[in-house]
Design a protein around this motif. Structure first.
Motif: not given
Length: 176
Positions: A65-70, A76-78
């Motif tokens: 499980v991850w946090g999504l970073w740009h 977001g979340h994945a």
């Protein structure tokens, strides 16, 4: 251990304690909840869930499980996790509404597929998408997901169970 992953524009980073407020804001957003097919959950419950990721999911290696970073901004979340609907693993993504429509969802799913194939040795992965979530269903069609069956909730809502080989969904090589 959940690895850090990178795609062209996204960094998939395991959550850190400092990410709690961003995670809570995402999962408290009405639009995100609607498209994830869930009711808004009290903030305290989401905080409990976040802490369980840090204290149970990661230490017990339950799933990734991850946090999504740009560009260092939480978008977001994945997840890639075992699913109870079939014998297999499910891909889960949720983007904050301010980041919709920019191709980040497609990029996130492609990153999860690559991780599922390369790091987890999975041959296929599943997705659960609300029957009225036209944008996510279109994304799944473009990537090559195939409909398995409809799952009908007690309230009559329909969720599409989809499957995709993990080798499908790779971006086309550039310059071809």
């Amino acid at each position: 251990m959940t690895p850090v992953l990178h795609t062209e524009r996204l960094t998939f980073r395991p959550y850190r304690p400092a990410d709690e407020d961003a995670f809570v804001a995402l999962l408290r957003d009405e639009e995100v909840c609607r498209w994830m097919g869930q009711e808004r959950v009290p903030e305290a419950d989401i905080r409990t869930l976040f802490r369980a990721i840090l204290t149970d999911v990661y230490p017990q290696h339950r799933f990734d499980v991850w946090g999504l970073w740009h560009e260092e901004v939480y978008v977001g979340h994945a997840e890639v996790k075992p699913t109870g609907n079939v014998d297999g693993h499910e891909l889960v993504t949720a983007l904050a509404p301010g980041h919709w429509g920019r191709g980040l969802g497609t990029e996130a799913v492609r990153g999860l597929l690559r991780h599922a194939a390369d790091n987890l040795g999975l041959k296929e992965a599943y997705g659960m998408v609300g029957g009225d979530n036209a944008a996510s269903l279109a994304l799944c069609r473009r990537l090559g997901f195939r409909h398995v069956r409809d799952v009908v909730g007690d309230d009559g809502t329909v969720t599409k169970l989809l499957v995709i080989p993990t080798t499908v969904g790779e971006p086309e090589p550039r310059g071809v």
